[in-house]
Design a protein around this motif. Structure first.
Motif, PDB file in Angstrom:
ATOM      1  N   THR A  42       0.798  -1.235   0.000  1.00 43.57           N
ATOM      2  CA  THR A  42       0.000   0.000   0.000  1.00 43.57           C
ATOM      3  C   THR A  42       0.829   1.282   0.000  1.00 43.57           C
ATOM      4  OG1 THR A  42      -0.111   0.154   2.425  1.00 43.57           O
ATOM      5  CG2 THR A  42      -1.771  -1.200   1.326  1.00 43.57           C
ATOM      6  N   GLY A  43       2.132   1.149   0.267  1.00 46.47           N
ATOM      7  CA  GLY A  43       2.972   2.332   0.421  1.00 46.47           C
ATOM      8  C   GLY A  43       3.493   2.903  -0.878  1.00 46.47           C
ATOM      9  N   LYS A  44       4.501   3.754  -0.750  1.00 49.06           N
ATOM     10  CA  LYS A  44       5.009   4.487  -1.907  1.00 49.06           C
ATOM     11  C   LYS A  44       6.514   4.667  -1.797  1.00 49.06           C
ATOM     12  CE  LYS A  44       4.567   9.039  -4.131  1.00 49.06           C
ATOM     13  NZ  LYS A  44       3.869  10.351  -4.116  1.00 49.06           N
ATOM     14  N   ASN A  45       7.190   4.616  -2.950  1.00 49.29           N
ATOM     15  CA  ASN A  45       8.597   5.002  -3.013  1.00 49.29           C
ATOM     16  C   ASN A  45       8.644   6.489  -3.359  1.00 49.29           C
ATOM     17  OD1 ASN A  45       9.800   2.467  -2.482  1.00 49.29           O
ATOM     18  ND2 ASN A  45       9.395   1.819  -4.576  1.00 49.29           N
ATOM     19  N   PHE A  46       9.052   7.308  -2.408  1.00 53.11           N
ATOM     20  CA  PHE A  46       8.997   8.755  -2.587  1.00 53.11           C
ATOM     21  C   PHE A  46      10.133   9.254  -3.478  1.00 53.11           C
ATOM     22  CE2 PHE A  46       7.101   7.666   1.506  1.00 53.11           C
ATOM     23  CZ  PHE A  46       5.844   8.221   1.353  1.00 53.11           C
ATOM     24  N   ASN A  47       9.838  10.318  -4.225  1.00 56.16           N
ATOM     25  CA  ASN A  47      10.866  10.904  -5.093  1.00 56.16           C
ATOM     26  C   ASN A  47      11.264  12.274  -4.552  1.00 56.16           C
ATOM     27  OD1 ASN A  47       8.844  12.773  -5.937  1.00 56.16           O
ATOM     28  ND2 ASN A  47       8.137  11.326  -7.500  1.00 56.16           N
ATOM     29  N   TRP A  48      12.170  12.946  -5.274  1.00 57.13           N
ATOM     30  CA  TRP A  48      12.670  14.241  -4.800  1.00 57.13           C
ATOM     31  C   TRP A  48      11.552  15.276  -4.669  1.00 57.13           C
ATOM     32  CZ3 TRP A  48      16.876  14.556  -2.271  1.00 57.13           C
ATOM     33  CH2 TRP A  48      17.957  13.736  -2.583  1.00 57.13           C
ATOM     34  N   LEU A 176       9.636   4.655   7.038  1.00 54.92           N
ATOM     35  CA  LEU A 176      10.010   5.728   7.959  1.00 54.92           C
ATOM     36  C   LEU A 176       9.787   7.088   7.294  1.00 54.92           C
ATOM     37  CD1 LEU A 176      13.304   4.216   9.426  1.00 54.92           C
ATOM     38  CD2 LEU A 176      10.976   4.038  10.314  1.00 54.92           C
ATOM     39  N   ASP A 177      10.088   7.156   5.995  1.00 53.20           N
ATOM     40  CA  ASP A 177       9.792   8.390   5.248  1.00 53.20           C
ATOM     41  C   ASP A 177       8.282   8.630   5.209  1.00 53.20           C
ATOM     42  OD1 ASP A 177      12.475   8.722   4.696  1.00 53.20           O
ATOM     43  OD2 ASP A 177      12.362   7.669   2.781  1.00 53.20           O
ATOM     44  N   GLY A 178       7.539   7.542   5.053  1.00 47.88           N
ATOM     45  CA  GLY A 178       6.085   7.644   4.990  1.00 47.88           C
ATOM     46  C   GLY A 178       5.500   8.244   6.265  1.00 47.88           C
ATOM     47  N   ALA A 179       6.127   7.922   7.411  1.00 45.89           N
ATOM     48  CA  ALA A 179       5.662   8.486   8.679  1.00 45.89           C
ATOM     49  C   ALA A 179       5.844  10.003   8.693  1.00 45.89           C
ATOM     50  CB  ALA A 179       6.414   7.848   9.841  1.00 45.89           C
ATOM     51  N   LEU A 180       6.955  10.479   8.134  1.00 40.09           N
ATOM     52  CA  LEU A 180       7.176  11.931   8.044  1.00 40.09           C
ATOM     53  C   LEU A 180       6.163  12.575   7.104  1.00 40.09           C
ATOM     54  CD1 LEU A 180      11.080  12.211   7.897  1.00 40.09           C
ATOM     55  CD2 LEU A 180       9.576  13.007   9.726  1.00 40.09           C
ATOM     56  N   TYR A 187      -0.282  13.462   2.576  1.00 39.26           N
ATOM     57  CA  TYR A 187      -0.184  12.026   2.301  1.00 39.26           C
ATOM     58  C   TYR A 187      -0.820  11.237   3.438  1.00 39.26           C
ATOM     59  CZ  TYR A 187       1.783   7.399   1.444  1.00 39.26           C
ATOM     60  OH  TYR A 187       1.937   6.060   1.217  1.00 39.26           O
ATOM     61  N   ARG A 188      -1.626  10.224   3.090  1.00 40.07           N
ATOM     62  CA  ARG A 188      -2.285   9.412   4.106  1.00 40.07           C
ATOM     63  C   ARG A 188      -2.130   7.923   3.795  1.00 40.07           C
ATOM     64  NH1 ARG A 188      -1.553  13.219   6.292  1.00 40.07           N
ATOM     65  NH2 ARG A 188      -2.975  14.758   7.212  1.00 40.07           N
ATOM     66  N   LYS A 193       0.545   5.798   9.368  1.00 35.69           N
ATOM     67  CA  LYS A 193      -0.091   6.400  10.550  1.00 35.69           C
ATOM     68  C   LYS A 193       0.262   5.618  11.812  1.00 35.69           C
ATOM     69  CE  LYS A 193      -4.601   7.831  12.358  1.00 35.69           C
ATOM     70  NZ  LYS A 193      -6.064   7.855  12.107  1.00 35.69           N
ATOM     71  N   LYS A 194       0.259   4.296  11.709  1.00 36.59           N
ATOM     72  CA  LYS A 194       0.624   3.461  12.848  1.00 36.59           C
ATOM     73  C   LYS A 194       2.083   3.697  13.220  1.00 36.59           C
ATOM     74  CE  LYS A 194       0.676  -1.316  14.488  1.00 36.59           C
ATOM     75  NZ  LYS A 194       0.393  -2.738  14.177  1.00 36.59           N
ATOM     76  N   MET A 195       2.929   3.883  12.200  1.00 33.45           N
ATOM     77  CA  MET A 195       4.342   4.126  12.447  1.00 33.45           C
ATOM     78  C   MET A 195       4.549   5.468  13.150  1.00 33.45           C
ATOM     79  SD  MET A 195       7.405   3.138  12.449  1.00 33.45           S
ATOM     80  CE  MET A 195       6.868   1.542  11.842  1.00 33.45           C
ATOM     81  N   CYS A 196       3.694   6.443  12.862  1.00 29.08           N
ATOM     82  CA  CYS A 196       3.767   7.750  13.534  1.00 29.08           C
ATOM     83  C   CYS A 196       3.623   7.600  15.049  1.00 29.08           C
ATOM     84  CB  CYS A 196       2.678   8.686  13.016  1.00 29.08           C
ATOM     85  SG  CYS A 196       2.980   9.319  11.369  1.00 29.08           S
ATOM     86  N   ASP A 197       2.711   6.728  15.467  1.00 29.12           N
ATOM     87  CA  ASP A 197       2.513   6.492  16.897  1.00 29.12           C
ATOM     88  C   ASP A 197       3.738   5.804  17.505  1.00 29.12           C
ATOM     89  OD1 ASP A 197      -0.023   7.621  16.883  1.00 29.12           O
ATOM     90  OD2 ASP A 197      -1.001   5.716  16.395  1.00 29.12           O
ATOM     91  N   THR A 198       4.301   4.853  16.765  1.00 22.93           N
ATOM     92  CA  THR A 198       5.496   4.148  17.243  1.00 22.93           C
ATOM     93  C   THR A 198       6.665   5.110  17.423  1.00 22.93           C
ATOM     94  OG1 THR A 198       4.808   2.119  16.115  1.00 22.93           O
ATOM     95  CG2 THR A 198       7.134   2.290  16.731  1.00 22.93           C
ATOM     96  N   LEU A 199       6.802   6.040  16.489  1.00 24.25           N
ATOM     97  CA  LEU A 199       7.911   6.989  16.515  1.00 24.25           C
ATOM     98  C   LEU A 199       7.626   8.222  17.369  1.00 24.25           C
ATOM     99  CD1 LEU A 199       8.848   6.847  12.720  1.00 24.25           C
ATOM    100  CD2 LEU A 199      10.100   5.812  14.613  1.00 24.25           C
TER     101      LEU A 199
END
Length: 265
Positions: A42-48, A176-180, A187-188, A193-199
């Motif tokens: 479900t995630g994404k590989n982020f670009n510049w 980890l980038d996705g959490a930021l 971005y949702r 979102k779960k990782m945001c709580d962990t971090l």
């Protein structure tokens, strides 16, 4: 326990944690595997452009406020003497001073290195989180000693959750980038979102105050006719805290830099 003993405790604790890095519990391994799998689906590989957007969005709504102070001469002697008399570190002293001014703060984070002999550029740091409500009905000295006791106890606790934070190293980096991205942009993603709580990125879990102490710097201060009188160490706020106090010391001076992120709108 003085500053030197604290560093010794940190070093032995870091070495012990390092040994546990590949010995996560089976439950933790399964949890990490599950999160990585869901993120891959479900995630994404982020670009510049995603990262540029992240920075633009962040600075559209935030600004940095910085206050610095350097303590030398009598002020330096007074602080170091009081720390010695109380049996606490400069970090504990400054935390107590900040909480005395802002007693509503009760969640403090302190980064701890577990680098050991690893000299690479890898970020080998994890965070010890403590909770303390400043007691306005008792003296500063008693509060400072209690804060130091809690920090000391946290450093000696090498069990469960503190060790298993190293499981983050086994997560897919883009998660980890996705959490930021989840925290600072539009971005949702449920896994992010779960990782945001962990971090501890959410407003309910993030630290209210971060302390970064380089301790006494082992650097040359005299260069022929020139001498380094003082130094300023500025550590930027992170996603899990908006207020950071950075500390660095030379032979006869202590530099303190307070950095706060403020909302612009």
């Amino acid at each position: 326990m003085d500053e030197k003993d604290i560093m010794s405790t940190l070093s032995s604790w870091a070495n012990e944690i390092g040994k546990e890095e590949l010995k996560l519990s089976l439950l933790k391994q399964l949890e990490i595997k599950s999160m990585n799998s869901k993120w891959e689906q479900t995630g994404k590989n982020f670009n510049w452009e995603d990262y540029y957007c992240l920075h633009r969005k962040f600075w559209d709504y935030n600004k940095t406020h910085i206050v610095t102070a350097t303590f030398t001469g009598q002020e330096f002697n007074k602080i170091t003497k009081e720390c010695k008399d109380l049996g606490i570190t400069i970090s504990s002293y400054i935390i107590a001073k900040q909480l005395e001014i802002t007693p509503q703060i009760n969640r403090i984070s302190i980064p701890v290195s577990y680098r050991g002999t690893n000299k690479s550029l890898a970020n080998k740091v994890m965070t010890v989180n403590i909770k303390y409500k400043y007691n306005t009905k008792t003296s500063f000295r008693k509060n400072a000693k209690e804060i130091h006791k809690i920090i000391e106890s946290s450093l000696e606790d090498t069990t469960s959750s503190q060790k298993e934070h190293l499981g983050l190293l086994n997560l897919t980096p883009t998660l980890l980038d996705g959490a930021l991205m989840e925290t600072h942009t539009s971005y949702r993603n449920e896994v992010a979102k779960k990782m945001c709580d962990t971090l501890r990125y959410s407003k309910y879990t993030k630290s209210q105050l971060g302390i970064r102490n380089l301790n006494k710097l082992n650097i040359q201060t005299e260069y022929d006719e020139f001498e380094l009188a003082d130094i300023t160490f500025l550590s930027a706020p992170t996603a899990n805290t908006r207020n950071v106090i950075s500390i660095a010391s030379l032979d006869n001076s202590i530099s303190v830099c307070c950095t706060t992120l403020k909302k612009t709108r």
